[in-house]
Motif scaffolding. Structure first.
Motif, PDB file in Angstrom:
ATOM      1  N   ILE A 190       0.707  -1.157  -0.026  1.00 51.73           N
ATOM      2  CA  ILE A 190      -0.010  -0.309   0.012  1.00 51.73           C
ATOM      3  C   ILE A 190       0.880   1.280   0.083  1.00 51.73           C
ATOM      4  O   ILE A 190       1.586   1.574   1.111  1.00 51.73           O
ATOM      5  N   PRO A 191       0.908   1.835  -1.163  1.00 56.43           N
ATOM      6  CA  PRO A 191       0.539   1.451  -2.463  1.00 56.43           C
ATOM      7  C   PRO A 191       1.120   0.423  -3.262  1.00 56.43           C
ATOM      8  O   PRO A 191       2.316   0.303  -2.537  1.00 56.43           O
ATOM      9  N   PHE A 203      -2.301   9.844   4.195  1.00 54.24           N
ATOM     10  CA  PHE A 203      -1.557   9.138   4.813  1.00 54.24           C
ATOM     11  C   PHE A 203      -0.296   8.545   4.101  1.00 54.24           C
ATOM     12  O   PHE A 203      -0.448   8.307   2.814  1.00 54.24           O
ATOM     13  N   PRO A 204       0.919   8.758   4.759  1.00 54.53           N
ATOM     14  CA  PRO A 204       1.967   8.147   3.778  1.00 54.53           C
ATOM     15  C   PRO A 204       1.737   6.629   3.554  1.00 54.53           C
ATOM     16  O   PRO A 204       0.959   5.942   4.265  1.00 54.53           O
ATOM     17  N   PRO A 205       2.665   6.210   2.769  1.00 57.37           N
ATOM     18  CA  PRO A 205       2.507   4.575   2.189  1.00 57.37           C
ATOM     19  C   PRO A 205       2.883   4.048   3.426  1.00 57.37           C
ATOM     20  O   PRO A 205       3.549   4.491   4.473  1.00 57.37           O
ATOM     21  N   ALA A 206       2.328   2.793   3.604  1.00 60.87           N
ATOM     22  CA  ALA A 206       2.752   1.789   4.548  1.00 60.87           C
ATOM     23  C   ALA A 206       4.317   1.590   4.483  1.00 60.87           C
ATOM     24  O   ALA A 206       4.848   1.538   3.322  1.00 60.87           O
ATOM     25  N   GLY A 207       4.716   1.210   5.606  1.00 58.65           N
ATOM     26  CA  GLY A 207       6.172   0.774   5.714  1.00 58.65           C
ATOM     27  C   GLY A 207       6.450  -0.460   5.046  1.00 58.65           C
ATOM     28  O   GLY A 207       7.673  -0.676   4.443  1.00 58.65           O
ATOM     29  N   ALA A 239      -8.478   3.969   5.724  1.00 56.00           N
ATOM     30  CA  ALA A 239      -7.985   4.614   4.401  1.00 56.00           C
ATOM     31  C   ALA A 239      -7.265   3.499   3.475  1.00 56.00           C
ATOM     32  O   ALA A 239      -7.538   3.436   2.389  1.00 56.00           O
ATOM     33  N   TYR A 240      -6.420   2.719   4.273  1.00 52.13           N
ATOM     34  CA  TYR A 240      -5.707   1.830   3.694  1.00 52.13           C
ATOM     35  C   TYR A 240      -6.470   0.640   3.040  1.00 52.13           C
ATOM     36  O   TYR A 240      -6.535   0.098   1.962  1.00 52.13           O
ATOM     37  N   LEU A 241      -7.648   0.328   3.692  1.00 48.13           N
ATOM     38  CA  LEU A 241      -8.521  -0.804   3.434  1.00 48.13           C
ATOM     39  C   LEU A 241      -9.464  -0.261   2.214  1.00 48.13           C
ATOM     40  O   LEU A 241      -9.698  -1.084   1.391  1.00 48.13           O
ATOM     41  N   LYS A 242      -9.627   1.058   2.270  1.00 43.40           N
ATOM     42  CA  LYS A 242     -10.607   1.513   1.250  1.00 43.40           C
ATOM     43  C   LYS A 242      -9.542   1.671  -0.325  1.00 43.40           C
ATOM     44  O   LYS A 242      -9.952   1.343  -1.301  1.00 43.40           O
TER      45      LYS A 242
END
Length: 139
Positions: free
Chosen positions: A57-58, A82-86, A113-116
């Motif tokens: 993500i992304p 939100f920043p990208p997931a690490g 937000a990530y789940l969306k």
């Protein structure tokens, strides 16, 4: 019993009206059962791979983008995004979060937000196959 039938074999059953014998029907049933037995390990393997597959993500092609609250990708530094997931999330983590939980290591708002974002994945995007596998019913 004919002369060429072994003594321990029963005579052929009578032919049904559709031209099949019961022995043939039983044989076809046994073949079907074999197919079912051979499919089950494949389903188990698929279930295991769904739990270990990853969803970035992304996706790497858009690694510099941020994730807006509605799951859309926006330019880095966008206010409220939100920043990208690490790291990529495992399929099991996403499955749990979709069932009402939260993605590990992020707060509730970022998790939503990530789940969306995940819900908006399309074919050809990294993580789509994993997400699609999560949607498959399990036996």
């Amino acid at each position: 019993m004919s002369d060429d039938t072994p003594p321990d074999m029963p005579p052929d059953p009578p032919v049904d009206s559709d031209g099949t014998t019961r022995r043939r029907a039983l044989l076809l049933g046994a073949v079907g059962a074999t197919a079912i037995v051979s499919i089950r390990p494949a389903l188990a393997q698929t279930t295991a791979s769904v739990m270990t597959c990853e969803i970035p993500i992304p996706d790497p092609a858009r690694a510099g983008s941020y994730i807006a609250a509605d799951g859309k990708l926006v330019p880095a530094g966008t206010v409220g995004a939100f920043p990208p997931a690490g790291r990529p999330f495992k399929g099991e983590d996403v499955r749990r979060a979709l069932a009402g939980g939260q993605l590990p290591g992020v707060d509730a708002e970022r998790s939503r937000a990530y789940l969306k974002y995940v819900g908006r994945l399309q074919s050809g995007t990294s993580g789509f196959t994993c997400f699609a596998s999560l949607q498959m019913p399990r036996g």
